[in-house]
Write an enzyme that holds these catalytic residues in place. Sequence first.
Site, PDB file in Angstrom:
ATOM      1  N   GLY A 167      14.178 -10.718 -24.378  1.00  0.00           N
ATOM      2  CA  GLY A 167      12.957 -10.616 -23.585  1.00  0.00           C
ATOM      3  C   GLY A 167      13.128 -10.987 -22.132  1.00  0.00           C
ATOM      4  O   GLY A 167      14.058 -10.565 -21.463  1.00  0.00           O
ATOM      5  N   SER A 168      12.235 -11.817 -21.649  1.00  0.00           N
ATOM      6  CA  SER A 168      12.053 -12.030 -20.219  1.00  0.00           C
ATOM      7  C   SER A 168      13.166 -12.833 -19.567  1.00  0.00           C
ATOM      8  O   SER A 168      13.669 -13.811 -20.121  1.00  0.00           O
ATOM      9  CB  SER A 168      10.718 -12.737 -19.978  1.00  0.00           C
ATOM     10  N   CYS A 169      13.490 -12.429 -18.325  1.00  0.00           N
ATOM     11  CA  CYS A 169      14.419 -13.190 -17.488  1.00  0.00           C
ATOM     12  C   CYS A 169      13.836 -14.536 -17.088  1.00  0.00           C
ATOM     13  O   CYS A 169      14.564 -15.440 -16.667  1.00  0.00           O
ATOM     14  CB  CYS A 169      14.741 -12.389 -16.231  1.00  0.00           C
ATOM     15  N   THR A 170      12.512 -14.692 -17.184  1.00  0.00           N
ATOM     16  CA  THR A 170      11.830 -15.914 -16.762  1.00  0.00           C
ATOM     17  C   THR A 170      12.014 -17.048 -17.761  1.00  0.00           C
ATOM     18  O   THR A 170      11.606 -18.181 -17.505  1.00  0.00           O
ATOM     19  CB  THR A 170      10.328 -15.616 -16.535  1.00  0.00           C
TER      20      THR A 170
END
Length: 569
Positions: free
Chosen positions: A69-72
């Site tokens: 999922g997210s890079c964050t």
Amino acid sequence: MSSAVSTTAAPEARSILAGAAEGKVIATTEALSFWGGVDPATGKVIDVHHPLHGICLTGGVLFMPTSRGSCTGSGVLLDLILTGRAPSALVFCEAEDVLTLGALVAAEMFDKALPVIRLDAETFSRFSRAAHVSIDQNTIKADGVSLAIAPPATAHLDLNDDDRAMLVGRDGIAVRQAMRIIVAMAAQQGASALVDVTQGHIDGCIYASPANLTFAEKMADMGGKVRAPSTMNAISVDKANWRAQGVPEDFGDPAARLADAYVRMGCKPTFTCSPYLLDSAPSAGESIAWAESNAVIFANTVLGARTAKHPDFLDLCIAMTGRAPLSGVYIEENRRPQRIVDVALPAGIDDAFWPLVGYLAGKAAPDCIPLLRGLGAAKPSRDDLKALCAAFGTTSASPMLHIEGATPEAGLAPLETAETVTISLQDMAAAWSLLNDGPEEVQLVAIGSPHASLEECRALAAVFAGRKRRADVAVIVTAGQQVIDAAGKDGTLQSLKDSGVQVLPDLCWCSISEPVFPTKTRALMTNSGKYAHYGPGLSGRAVRFGSLADCVESALTGRAVSRLPVWLS
């Protein structure tokens, strides 16, 4: 691999980041995105589709194959570490960058160590079944078994004169810090060199947690400036209007300060999660450094550019130096398909087909690059591919995929070891039901995850065809300012406004907060596979998923369509 543990085989346990920890084992065989999947305020898993939903990770030793999922996720982990809510250690059995980077930044910049260990698959399975694990610099222990941990990898990294000068501080302490982080990540990735990048896209500007602001302002205060031209992702507020919209000062101010910090470092205030829609979009073969999972996947898959799925914080480090680890899909051999996915193509599909297939493709290839076959005859548009890539990024850790007959590198030969799996109509129907477990009555229609294109805005206006939404159903589109400006010039924006549609710049559905997100909403409708997955955890509301026409129908009636689409019936 033999079931017996051999003392002469390659090390089964490798330290990625050293440290000492102990705690109860929290184990899963399914990767998790920390952003959208873990609440930084509590440490609890909020991804309603994940097996660990509701579990608090604080203090546990988290065993999972890798992240997705997210890079964050790197920012969420950093915040958990700084506030004392993090797992005590992370144990993987596959390559992992996003959470590793968050732990690396915690150690490098804040003197907070969180051990990261990688085990071979067999040892991972055995230790993950233990009740309690302890880790020190040299060993991992569980159930009376002690296993030696090999030290972090120290492969030779070929730095040029400019790299070495940055590393010793020629360009200031911020660049020195950035290069230290890049070199450390290159080592754990097994890179032997760095590569020049022509541009960056910064994802760390989303106010996912206070740690994002702490990091950015610290780098800005040290004099950090980007070297590679860099665009900025969507942010967490409508920059010019958040006060008028009633956003609380204690959220709006730090969110705006975060955006300002990156602008101060020379990033362009594009504020969009669809940077491939900008005039600066890269060309095929161009090495870039993008973060934001959907953008990374689109750039590699559709544009043929080359970028790893860089974690937040590493995105800035690379932008400040113009250099990235030469690993992963920067290397052509690593872009070859590793799994073949044969997809059933029903007759009469609509736009909802593409995010649904992307979602299922990620489940079919959670940790490798797939080649999707069977879709070329449908001739997907760029918006279809955009929706597919975004949904794929929610369920897979892979930075790209290939679609036979539709994407530029689909002709790359699959690996000899590539297995073939299928996505059937039955799989699609099951996924449709999974993403549609909310009530029929909806109070909100959410469009623009990722940010809507001009063509999507035009299509939405065309489906409304001058009709106006129900008074008790809000319809909100999030889009980049460049798209909004273009929609204003050709009359699309006015048509949407006449139908009661609100179009918001800068923020996106992955960062929107109340009261901009309508507070009376109990359930919402979206055409985004990405938001259908993340929305329940992020918003605390039930979500329904469907086509653009289904979304307009919900806007007009206040009810979600309660049937399978015709092409699945």
